[in-house]
Design a protein around this motif. Structure first.
Motif, PDB file in Angstrom:
ATOM      1  N   ASN A  19       2.740 -14.636 -29.806  1.00 50.20           N
ATOM      2  CA  ASN A  19       2.654 -15.497 -30.995  1.00 50.20           C
ATOM      3  C   ASN A  19       3.782 -16.523 -31.015  1.00 50.20           C
ATOM      4  OD1 ASN A  19       1.406 -16.334 -33.394  1.00 50.20           O
ATOM      5  ND2 ASN A  19       2.823 -15.139 -34.639  1.00 50.20           N
ATOM      6  N   ARG A  21       5.998 -19.786 -31.136  1.00 47.55           N
ATOM      7  CA  ARG A  21       5.998 -21.095 -31.793  1.00 47.55           C
ATOM      8  C   ARG A  21       7.338 -21.784 -31.537  1.00 47.55           C
ATOM      9  NH1 ARG A  21       2.305 -18.299 -35.013  1.00 47.55           N
ATOM     10  NH2 ARG A  21       0.539 -19.613 -35.632  1.00 47.55           N
ATOM     11  N   ASP A  38       2.386 -23.702 -30.542  1.00 46.48           N
ATOM     12  CA  ASP A  38       1.988 -23.327 -31.902  1.00 46.48           C
ATOM     13  C   ASP A  38       1.118 -22.079 -31.921  1.00 46.48           C
ATOM     14  OD1 ASP A  38       1.804 -23.569 -34.674  1.00 46.48           O
ATOM     15  OD2 ASP A  38       0.061 -24.884 -34.568  1.00 46.48           O
ATOM     16  N   GLY A  39       1.732 -20.939 -31.647  1.00 42.44           N
ATOM     17  CA  GLY A  39       0.991 -19.687 -31.661  1.00 42.44           C
ATOM     18  C   GLY A  39       0.339 -19.414 -30.323  1.00 42.44           C
ATOM     19  N   VAL A  40       1.158 -19.091 -29.315  1.00 48.28           N
ATOM     20  CA  VAL A  40       0.649 -18.886 -27.955  1.00 48.28           C
ATOM     21  C   VAL A  40       0.867 -17.450 -27.520  1.00 48.28           C
ATOM     22  CG1 VAL A  40       1.123 -19.402 -25.517  1.00 48.28           C
ATOM     23  CG2 VAL A  40       0.802 -21.262 -27.139  1.00 48.28           C
ATOM     24  N   MET A 233      -4.408 -25.363 -22.009  1.00 55.80           N
ATOM     25  CA  MET A 233      -3.618 -25.624 -23.215  1.00 55.80           C
ATOM     26  C   MET A 233      -3.940 -27.003 -23.775  1.00 55.80           C
ATOM     27  SD  MET A 233       0.442 -24.868 -23.587  1.00 55.80           S
ATOM     28  CE  MET A 233       1.210 -24.651 -25.196  1.00 55.80           C
ATOM     29  N   ARG A 237      -1.685 -25.129 -28.169  1.00 60.10           N
ATOM     30  CA  ARG A 237      -2.359 -23.835 -28.162  1.00 60.10           C
ATOM     31  C   ARG A 237      -3.144 -23.609 -26.879  1.00 60.10           C
ATOM     32  NH1 ARG A 237      -4.776 -21.607 -33.857  1.00 60.10           N
ATOM     33  NH2 ARG A 237      -2.754 -21.272 -34.850  1.00 60.10           N
ATOM     34  N   SER A 315      -9.822 -23.273 -39.217  1.00 64.45           N
ATOM     35  CA  SER A 315      -8.819 -23.016 -38.189  1.00 64.45           C
ATOM     36  C   SER A 315      -9.223 -21.788 -37.382  1.00 64.45           C
ATOM     37  CB  SER A 315      -7.447 -22.784 -38.839  1.00 64.45           C
ATOM     38  OG  SER A 315      -7.001 -23.959 -39.467  1.00 64.45           O
ATOM     39  N   VAL A 318      -5.568 -17.335 -32.836  1.00 63.04           N
ATOM     40  CA  VAL A 318      -4.925 -17.377 -31.521  1.00 63.04           C
ATOM     41  C   VAL A 318      -5.681 -16.463 -30.570  1.00 63.04           C
ATOM     42  CG1 VAL A 318      -2.807 -16.803 -30.271  1.00 63.04           C
ATOM     43  CG2 VAL A 318      -2.686 -17.909 -32.521  1.00 63.04           C
TER      44      VAL A 318
END
Length: 353
Positions: A19, A21, A38-40, A233, A237, A315, A318
């Motif tokens: 997660n 960021r 952003d949330g990987v 990516m 993300r 949205s 992840v």
């Protein structure tokens, strides 16, 4: 090769992002932060090559720097063998003996005033590695394909070809016996004939030494030839992840399909030209962040599937750290219906190694 359970769960992760960021700026009045990552969720297993692919500005280099401890996340964590990174000076020094970086431009990575021997021996001296320095340098150069190694000891970078310079940079990483190499566009500056040699070297190092490699690239053709797994990516993300042959033979995300369609070697696919540039990472769109450029929306595929409004307003979660081929896309079951033409089969004619 890495060992994986029936569900694709990693058994021997060397490095993991949870997660993650990472942001920049945003401190001035009215200046939003840039959410570069952003949330990987991402992992590289022991003896595995993972390709991290995307356009410039997608966040892939920032992610690589964060895995190396060069950039600290504001949320989430990096794990090395299951333990959070130690950001103390001692902790980072220990990490960088085990996780080495290979840069795109070997000329810029080598000091023109230092010999090949001095360039490779530098890491041994910094980390105070015991043993016979001359033997260790010779071994690393041989592993990198520069043989007989002693013939290169006294040479300077300008006396070498581009491929030889990149092998010296790789030898400088190998001399520390790392577990993982992070290679940022490792063949982008090389001629096509030399690219295959360097990729073949990375494959042999994986097979012979059990080395793990994270390759950062914009080139899906490179990923097809070298990577066990592929993570695509976009705007901070991971939008698609899975075994490389699964992702490239049957892409589930329209971004992956579009990138694949414009490879000059990929036959049987209708080229898809994405409209506009990648959005400003400080102003990420609501809903699916790819929707302003999505050919499925522009071509009406999302409307026919009855989910156009959700693409713009919803949205997406992840993607999980481990597991089968997956994409962060509500249209993942429809990509073959109208994005990038026929998705079946492998891209043919790509660089072979």
């Amino acid at each position: 090769m890495s060992e994986r359970g029936d569900a694709g769960v990693s058994l021997h992760p060397v490095i993991e992002a949870r997660n993650l960021r990472v942001g920049f700026g945003g401190r001035g009045k009215g200046v939003p932060p840039v959410r570069a990552v952003d949330g990987v969720e991402l992992s590289v297993d022991r003896g595995q090559i993972v390709a991290l692919a995307g356009e410039s500005g997608s966040g892939k280099t920032t992610l690589a720097r964060t895995l190396l401890g060069l950039q600290r996340p504001y949320e989430g964590q990096v794990l090395h063998h299951g333990k959070p990174l130690d950001y103390s000076g001692r902790g980072l020094k220990a990490l960088r003996r085990k996780v080495q970086l290979v840069l795109q431009d070997p000329t810029g990575a080598l000091n023109p005033r230092r010999t090949v021997y001095e360039a490779v021996a530098e890491g041994l001296r910094i980390h105070k590695v015991p043993g016979d320095e001359r033997e260790l340098v010779a071994k690393a150069l041989s592993q990198a394909g520069l043989r007989p190694a002693e013939r290169f000891f006294g040479r300077y970078p300008h006396e070498l070809s581009g491929g030889q310079r990149q092998r010296v940079v790789i030898a400088g990483a190998l001399v520390l016996e790392p577990e993982l190499i992070i290679a940022d566009e490792p063949v982008a500056s090389l001629d096509a004939s030399v690219r295959g040699e360097i990729l073949a070297l990375l494959l042999s190092l994986r097979d012979e030494l059990g080395l793990s490699v994270l390759v950062v690239t914009h080139d899906l053709g490179l990923a097809w030839n070298i990577a066990d797994r592929l993570a695509v990516m976009y705007l901070g993300r991971i939008v698609e992840v899975g075994r490389t042959e699964q992702v490239l033979a049957a892409p589930k995300h329209p971004y992956t399909a579009a990138l694949l369609s414009v490879l000059p070697e990929a036959t049987g696919r209708t080229p898809v030209i994405l409209s506009g540039e990648s959005p400003d990472p400080s102003r990420i769109p609501a809903g699916c962040r790819f929707h302003p450029r999505c050919p499925a929306l522009a071509g009406g595929l999302a409307a026919r599937a009855g989910i156009a409004a959700r693409c713009v307003g919803e949205s997406l979660p992840v993607l999980p750290l481990h597991g089968p081929h997956a994409a962060a896309c509500l249209l993942s079951g429809h990509i073959g219906d109208g994005i990038a033409g026929a998705a079946g089969g492998s891209p043919t004619g790509l660089l072979s190694v």
